[in-house]
Every structure is written in structure tokens, then in C-alpha cells.
Design a protein around this motif. Structure first.
Motif, PDB file in Angstrom:
ATOM      1  N   SER A 164      17.632 -37.551 -44.414  1.00 55.34           N
ATOM      2  CA  SER A 164      18.257 -38.549 -44.755  1.00 55.34           C
ATOM      3  C   SER A 164      19.827 -38.580 -45.238  1.00 55.34           C
ATOM      4  O   SER A 164      20.701 -39.326 -44.881  1.00 55.34           O
ATOM      5  CB  SER A 164      17.498 -39.377 -45.892  1.00 55.34           C
ATOM      6  OG  SER A 164      16.287 -39.875 -45.410  1.00 55.34           O
ATOM      7  N   VAL A 165      19.803 -37.352 -46.190  1.00 55.85           N
ATOM      8  CA  VAL A 165      21.172 -37.050 -46.547  1.00 55.85           C
ATOM      9  C   VAL A 165      22.036 -36.692 -45.367  1.00 55.85           C
ATOM     10  O   VAL A 165      23.301 -37.019 -45.247  1.00 55.85           O
ATOM     11  CB  VAL A 165      21.358 -36.167 -47.349  1.00 55.85           C
ATOM     12  CG1 VAL A 165      22.757 -35.415 -47.834  1.00 55.85           C
ATOM     13  CG2 VAL A 165      20.611 -36.359 -48.643  1.00 55.85           C
ATOM     14  N   SER A 166      21.527 -36.133 -44.267  1.00 56.79           N
ATOM     15  CA  SER A 166      22.195 -35.660 -43.129  1.00 56.79           C
ATOM     16  C   SER A 166      22.926 -36.761 -42.094  1.00 56.79           C
ATOM     17  O   SER A 166      23.667 -36.948 -41.586  1.00 56.79           O
ATOM     18  CB  SER A 166      21.686 -34.635 -42.275  1.00 56.79           C
ATOM     19  OG  SER A 166      21.049 -33.408 -42.842  1.00 56.79           O
ATOM     20  N   LEU A 167      21.730 -37.895 -42.059  1.00 54.72           N
ATOM     21  CA  LEU A 167      22.008 -39.078 -41.662  1.00 54.72           C
ATOM     22  C   LEU A 167      23.468 -39.750 -42.494  1.00 54.72           C
ATOM     23  O   LEU A 167      24.139 -40.204 -41.515  1.00 54.72           O
ATOM     24  CB  LEU A 167      20.765 -39.939 -41.265  1.00 54.72           C
ATOM     25  CG  LEU A 167      21.052 -41.234 -40.910  1.00 54.72           C
ATOM     26  CD1 LEU A 167      21.520 -41.185 -39.410  1.00 54.72           C
ATOM     27  CD2 LEU A 167      19.874 -42.281 -40.978  1.00 54.72           C
ATOM     28  N   CYS A 168      23.221 -39.732 -43.575  1.00 49.88           N
ATOM     29  CA  CYS A 168      24.372 -40.304 -44.285  1.00 49.88           C
ATOM     30  C   CYS A 168      25.572 -39.705 -44.112  1.00 49.88           C
ATOM     31  O   CYS A 168      26.724 -40.376 -43.865  1.00 49.88           O
ATOM     32  CB  CYS A 168      23.954 -40.477 -45.623  1.00 49.88           C
ATOM     33  SG  CYS A 168      22.665 -41.525 -46.290  1.00 49.88           S
ATOM     34  N   TYR A 213      30.667 -39.600 -41.132  1.00 55.31           N
ATOM     35  CA  TYR A 213      31.884 -38.913 -40.343  1.00 55.31           C
ATOM     36  C   TYR A 213      32.041 -40.046 -39.121  1.00 55.31           C
ATOM     37  O   TYR A 213      33.441 -40.184 -38.813  1.00 55.31           O
ATOM     38  CB  TYR A 213      31.167 -37.782 -39.734  1.00 55.31           C
ATOM     39  CG  TYR A 213      32.148 -37.438 -38.748  1.00 55.31           C
ATOM     40  CD1 TYR A 213      33.356 -36.505 -39.182  1.00 55.31           C
ATOM     41  CD2 TYR A 213      32.125 -37.547 -37.410  1.00 55.31           C
ATOM     42  CE1 TYR A 213      34.072 -35.673 -38.179  1.00 55.31           C
ATOM     43  CE2 TYR A 213      32.726 -36.723 -36.413  1.00 55.31           C
ATOM     44  CZ  TYR A 213      33.808 -36.164 -37.009  1.00 55.31           C
ATOM     45  OH  TYR A 213      34.774 -35.400 -36.016  1.00 55.31           O
ATOM     46  N   LEU A 214      31.351 -40.797 -38.669  1.00 58.11           N
ATOM     47  CA  LEU A 214      31.577 -41.713 -37.440  1.00 58.11           C
ATOM     48  C   LEU A 214      32.469 -42.998 -38.067  1.00 58.11           C
ATOM     49  O   LEU A 214      33.314 -43.023 -37.512  1.00 58.11           O
ATOM     50  CB  LEU A 214      30.339 -42.340 -36.834  1.00 58.11           C
ATOM     51  CG  LEU A 214      29.452 -41.080 -35.975  1.00 58.11           C
ATOM     52  CD1 LEU A 214      28.085 -41.685 -35.637  1.00 58.11           C
ATOM     53  CD2 LEU A 214      30.285 -40.477 -35.024  1.00 58.11           C
ATOM     54  N   ILE A 228      20.731 -46.057 -48.270  1.00 56.77           N
ATOM     55  CA  ILE A 228      19.718 -45.294 -47.348  1.00 56.77           C
ATOM     56  C   ILE A 228      18.844 -44.129 -48.386  1.00 56.77           C
ATOM     57  O   ILE A 228      17.736 -44.197 -48.334  1.00 56.77           O
ATOM     58  CB  ILE A 228      20.284 -44.312 -46.214  1.00 56.77           C
ATOM     59  CG1 ILE A 228      20.847 -45.384 -45.183  1.00 56.77           C
ATOM     60  CG2 ILE A 228      19.244 -43.282 -45.693  1.00 56.77           C
ATOM     61  CD1 ILE A 228      21.763 -44.551 -44.108  1.00 56.77           C
ATOM     62  N   VAL A 229      19.643 -43.652 -49.355  1.00 60.96           N
ATOM     63  CA  VAL A 229      19.046 -42.442 -50.029  1.00 60.96           C
ATOM     64  C   VAL A 229      19.555 -42.370 -51.292  1.00 60.96           C
ATOM     65  O   VAL A 229      19.122 -41.406 -51.993  1.00 60.96           O
ATOM     66  CB  VAL A 229      19.052 -41.181 -49.178  1.00 60.96           C
ATOM     67  CG1 VAL A 229      20.215 -40.566 -49.164  1.00 60.96           C
ATOM     68  CG2 VAL A 229      17.868 -40.168 -49.697  1.00 60.96           C
ATOM     69  N   GLY A 230      20.272 -43.356 -51.874  1.00 64.28           N
ATOM     70  CA  GLY A 230      20.963 -43.185 -53.303  1.00 64.28           C
ATOM     71  C   GLY A 230      21.912 -42.250 -53.449  1.00 64.28           C
ATOM     72  O   GLY A 230      22.837 -42.236 -52.571  1.00 64.28           O
ATOM     73  N   ASP A 231      22.264 -41.586 -54.495  1.00 62.96           N
ATOM     74  CA  ASP A 231      23.304 -40.985 -55.017  1.00 62.96           C
ATOM     75  C   ASP A 231      23.873 -39.874 -53.792  1.00 62.96           C
ATOM     76  O   ASP A 231      24.865 -39.760 -53.538  1.00 62.96           O
ATOM     77  CB  ASP A 231      23.278 -40.412 -56.514  1.00 62.96           C
ATOM     78  CG  ASP A 231      23.529 -41.646 -57.462  1.00 62.96           C
ATOM     79  OD1 ASP A 231      24.220 -42.832 -57.086  1.00 62.96           O
ATOM     80  OD2 ASP A 231      23.444 -41.217 -58.788  1.00 62.96           O
ATOM     81  N   PRO A 232      22.649 -39.093 -53.399  1.00 60.83           N
ATOM     82  CA  PRO A 232      23.051 -38.028 -52.599  1.00 60.83           C
ATOM     83  C   PRO A 232      23.582 -38.440 -51.378  1.00 60.83           C
ATOM     84  O   PRO A 232      24.463 -38.010 -50.651  1.00 60.83           O
ATOM     85  CB  PRO A 232      21.595 -37.405 -52.479  1.00 60.83           C
ATOM     86  CG  PRO A 232      20.663 -37.656 -53.666  1.00 60.83           C
ATOM     87  CD  PRO A 232      21.455 -39.096 -54.239  1.00 60.83           C
ATOM     88  N   ALA A 280      30.249 -40.335 -48.374  1.00 67.29           N
ATOM     89  CA  ALA A 280      31.872 -40.127 -48.564  1.00 67.29           C
ATOM     90  C   ALA A 280      32.539 -38.653 -47.986  1.00 67.29           C
ATOM     91  O   ALA A 280      33.749 -38.778 -47.317  1.00 67.29           O
ATOM     92  CB  ALA A 280      32.064 -40.039 -50.224  1.00 67.29           C
ATOM     93  N   VAL A 281      31.663 -37.596 -48.114  1.00 66.62           N
ATOM     94  CA  VAL A 281      32.373 -36.413 -47.682  1.00 66.62           C
ATOM     95  C   VAL A 281      32.506 -36.517 -46.140  1.00 66.62           C
ATOM     96  O   VAL A 281      33.476 -36.171 -45.659  1.00 66.62           O
ATOM     97  CB  VAL A 281      31.420 -35.248 -47.972  1.00 66.62           C
ATOM     98  CG1 VAL A 281      31.928 -34.067 -47.167  1.00 66.62           C
ATOM     99  CG2 VAL A 281      31.182 -35.197 -49.542  1.00 66.62           C
ATOM    100  N   GLY A 282      31.415 -37.029 -45.545  1.00 66.03           N
ATOM    101  CA  GLY A 282      31.584 -37.309 -44.048  1.00 66.03           C
ATOM    102  C   GLY A 282      32.770 -38.330 -43.635  1.00 66.03           C
ATOM    103  O   GLY A 282      33.218 -38.113 -42.792  1.00 66.03           O
TER     104      GLY A 282
END
Length: 203
Positions: free
Chosen positions: A4-8, A13-14, A75-79, A85-87
Motif C-alpha cells: 500500500s505504501v509502495s502504491l502511494c 511519483y506519477l 489509502i493507508v494513513g500517515d505512512p 509526498a516523497v514520490g
């Protein structure tokens, strides 16, 4: 959670990769990658195409940060918010749509911080405005804005507990990225060769 975090991060990024500076300039018959500083960001667009176009790019880049974080939080909260944001900042700095070129990431960072750490953003904005008004250097204002982020976040974490440790780390990473993206400006500032912002359009 990891997926989920990876999806975020991927969505961020996109979203961050959407190069509004390039597209808006292109609609005016200008290749912003070949004009001015060649940087596809709001400041260069403002120098080349004027205040209205530059402010439009800034607003849209700012919005990218807000949307990326908002989706991550949903999607998954703070993480997910931090990953988004980083993406978004990475996408803006190395866009897949313009051969991994990009802007400095300041406007996107501001949008992300509005959602994640509004007090930290407000402090950084005050520093940016004061620095710019005194020096007229956008790059110097942006560098000091970036440096202020982890400092403010750490103070809010240690004294009032208003910012979590992961957000402090996020602020530090973003600060490093923004300063690195401004390394050529920093060299010019040190050598006294950086151009001050006059607000005048070249067209």
C-alpha cells in the motif's frame, strides 16, 4: 502495508511527474527547457512568460503535492501520506514524461507540507518571504526554506510533540533533496554570479 505504501509512492511519483511548466509554456509556443535557465519550474516560467503563467505553474505544482499526500493519507494513513509526498517531489524533480528532467521541487514540497505539517510550512514560508524580500534571490530563499523544515519539525517534535518522528525524517530528506537540486545555484551564489529576480518577462 508495504504494498500500500509502495502504491502511494508510485501514485505520488506519477502525479509529481506532471510537468505543467513544460505544457503551459508549450501552449504559448515556448520550449521552457531551452529558455531562461532551462528549468521546468514556476520561477523560470515567470521569467520567460510573465507573472500570470508563472503563478499558474506554481499553483498547479503546489496542488500536486496536496493531491499526492491526500491520496496517500486516504489509502493507508500517515505512512501513505509521507510516501506520496516523497514520490511527488521525486517525480517533479525527475519526471518520467520529460526524460527524467524536472524542477527544484519547492512548490510541490509546500503543497505536501500544507497537508502534513502546516506549522512547519508556515515557518518556512516566513523565512522564504523575508529572505527573498531582502536578497531578491529565489534560490537563496528556497535553500533557507528547505533548511528550516527539519529544524522546525524537530523543535515541534521535541518540545510540543506536534510532529511525529517519521515526519521529522521526511522533512530532513526533503531538505537534502531541495538543497542538492539547488547546488548549481549555491555555487553561483558563493561566486556572486547568481541572478536576482526582477519580475520582468523577457517576452
Amino acid at each position: 502495508m508495504v504494498l500500500s505504501v509502495s502504491l502511494c509512492a508510485l501514485l505520488g511519483y506519477l502525479i509529481g511527474s506532471l510537468s505543467f511548466a513544460v505544457w503551459i509554456a508549450k501552449s504559448r509556443g515556448v520550449d521552457i527547457l531551452k529558455e531562461g535557465s532551462g528549468n521546468p519550474g514556476a520561477t523560470n516560467v515567470k521569467r520567460v512568460l510573465g507573472k500570470k503563467a508563472g503563478n499558474t505553474v506554481f499553483f498547479l505544482d503546489f496542488l500536486k503535492g496536496c493531491v499526492a499526500v491526500g491520496l496517500g493519507l486516504w489509502i493507508v494513513g500517515d505512512p501513505g501520506g509521507i510516501a506520496g509526498a516523497v514520490g511527488a517531489v521525486l517525480g517533479h524533480s525527475a519526471s518520467i514524461f520529460i526524460r527524467f528532467r524536472g524542477g527544484k521541487g519547492v512548490a510541490v514540497t509546500m503543497g505536501a507540507l500544507l497537508v502534513l505539517m502546516p506549522i512547519t510550512l508556515l515557518t518556512g514560508l516566513v523565512i522564504w518571504v523575508i529572505t527573498f524580500k531582502v536578497s531578491r534571490y529565489v534560490s537563496l530563499a528556497s535553500i533557507l526554506f528547505a533548511i528550516s523544515l527539519p529544524v522546525t519539525a524537530l523543535i515541534l517534535n521535541q518540545i510540543w510533540g506536534l510532529v511525529s518522528q517519521p515526519l521529522v525524517i521526511f522533512a530532513a530528506l526533503i531538505a537534502v533533496l531541495i538543497v542538492v537540486r539547488h547546488r548549481s545555484n549555491l555555487v553561483r551564489l558563493i561566486n556572486g554570479q547568481e541572478h536576482k529576480f526582477t519580475g520582468k518577462s523577457s517576452q
